[in-house]
Design an enzyme around this catalytic site. Structure first.
Site, mmCIF file in Angstrom:
data_model
loop_
_atom_site.group_PDB
_atom_site.id
_atom_site.type_symbol
_atom_site.label_atom_id
_atom_site.label_comp_id
_atom_site.label_asym_id
_atom_site.label_seq_id
_atom_site.Cartn_x
_atom_site.Cartn_y
_atom_site.Cartn_z
ATOM 1 N N ASN A 1 30.274 -74.890 77.391
ATOM 2 C CA ASN A 1 31.533 -74.403 76.837
ATOM 3 C C ASN A 1 31.661 -74.960 75.428
ATOM 4 O OD1 ASN A 1 34.190 -73.860 76.186
ATOM 5 N ND2 ASN A 1 35.076 -75.212 77.761
ATOM 6 N N LYS B 1 33.902 -74.298 73.297
ATOM 7 C CA LYS B 1 35.312 -74.422 72.870
ATOM 8 C C LYS B 1 35.454 -73.853 71.454
ATOM 9 C CE LYS B 1 35.643 -78.226 76.043
ATOM 10 N NZ LYS B 1 36.263 -79.490 76.430
ATOM 11 N N HIS C 1 40.456 -72.888 82.300
ATOM 12 C CA HIS C 1 40.089 -74.203 81.761
ATOM 13 C C HIS C 1 41.367 -75.001 81.503
ATOM 14 C CE1 HIS C 1 38.663 -77.329 79.080
ATOM 15 N NE2 HIS C 1 37.460 -77.091 79.577
ATOM 16 N N GLU D 1 36.819 -79.877 87.139
ATOM 17 C CA GLU D 1 36.853 -80.654 85.912
ATOM 18 C C GLU D 1 38.111 -81.524 85.884
ATOM 19 O OE1 GLU D 1 34.373 -78.664 82.619
ATOM 20 O OE2 GLU D 1 36.369 -77.828 82.528
ATOM 21 N N SER E 1 32.558 -84.767 80.626
ATOM 22 C CA SER E 1 31.701 -85.832 80.077
ATOM 23 C C SER E 1 30.312 -85.891 80.710
ATOM 24 C CB SER E 1 32.413 -87.189 80.168
ATOM 25 O OG SER E 1 33.586 -87.184 79.374
HETATM 26 P P1 PGA Z 1 33.108 -82.277 77.954
HETATM 27 O O1 PGA Z 1 33.938 -80.950 78.270
HETATM 28 O O2 PGA Z 1 31.712 -82.078 78.542
HETATM 29 O O3 PGA Z 1 33.074 -82.342 76.444
HETATM 30 O O4 PGA Z 1 33.812 -83.408 78.578
HETATM 31 C C1 PGA Z 1 33.804 -80.302 79.509
HETATM 32 C C2 PGA Z 1 34.662 -79.068 79.543
HETATM 33 O O5 PGA Z 1 35.800 -79.087 79.060
HETATM 34 O O6 PGA Z 1 34.233 -78.023 80.065
#
Ligand code: PGA
Length: 246
Positions: A9, A11, A90, A160, A206
């Site tokens: 993702n 973002k 999300h 998540e 993470s």
């Molecule tokens: P991150 O984000 O791996 O940067 O913690 C995960 C997500 O929001 O899908």
């Protein structure tokens, strides 16, 4: 055998130049591992052209196929651009845009109607975790966000924890196992064992190359939804390779 899934993702990150990362991600796609990148909507069509063996997805979609909704993008438009997946629910959409479980369910139905696979996200806040409400919160989100027509083919569920996203904090393996076991059981109760067992359950929050192996060894974890570590092939490829070895 269900194929495991490493989904990235991006973002609100990435540019056309960043799509060059796709070349070095290709070796991660195998018979047992699927890789999907969900870039910003502006990049979806170009990403599809450069995708190679990767799948491409959107990060959200409107519940309608078209209409007077300035700034929004429909599932049909993502499909038309060549996407095969879309993330729904999300936590950043739930928080930044006030999306409810009902909104997420409607988006997921719209995704299916357009021929996309929905990656439906759920997860508790730190406050909910600390008050012992995690399993109830997840059960409520699953019940409200996943429409009745879900199948193993049209739906992926991503757990998540909100407090683990972009923070470098990861739940213990026992905590991940507890939630994933419970999700599988709840899905089984509702959709039957065959659908529930076939549905891929991703962990997200993470995930990095350094913690991927232990997370992928947790029962009922069929892959990951990766934010920060999906932007660069040097970070994302080892995660996919670890998934293949799990
Ligand atoms: P991150 O984000 O791996 O940067 O913690 C995960 C997500 O929001 O899908």
């Amino acid at each position: 055998m269900k194929r495991k899934l490493a989904a990235g993702n991006w973002k609100m990150n990435g540019s056309r130049a960043a799509l060059a990362e796709f070349d070095a991600m290709q070796p991660g796609v195998t018979d047992s591992v699927e890789m999907v990148i969900c870039p910003p909507a502006t990049l979806v069509a170009t990403a599809v052209e450069k995708a190679g063996a990767l799948g491409i997805g959107g990060q959200t979609c409107h519940v309608k196929a078209s209409g007077a909704h300035t700034g929004d993008i429909s599932a049909a438009m993502l499909k038309d651009a060549g996407a095969s997946y879309v993330i729904t629910g999300h936590s950043e959409r739930r928080t930044d845009h006030g999306e409810s479980n009902a909104d997420v369910a409607a988006q997921s139905t719209a995704a299916w109607e357009a021929g996309l696979v929905a990656i439906i996200c759920v997860g508790e806040t730190l406050e909910e975790r600390e008050s012992g409400a995690t399993l109830n919160v997840i059960a409520e989100q699953l019940a409200g966000s996943i429409p009745d027509a879900a199948t193993a083919a049209n739906t992926v569920v991503a757990y998540e924890p909100v407090w683990a996203i972009g923070t470098g904090k990861v739940p213990t393996l026992e905590q991940i196992a507890e939630v994933h076991d419970d999700m599988r059981a709840k899905l089984s109760d509702r959709f039957g064992t065959e659908i529930a067992d076939g549905m891929r359950l991703l962990y997200g929050g993470s995930v990095k190359a350094g913690n991927a192996a232990e997370i992928f060894a947790v029962p009922n974890v069929d892959g990951a939804l990766v934010g920060g570590a999906s932007l660069k092939a040097a970070d994302f490829l080892p995660i996919a390779e670890t998934l293949g070895a799990a």
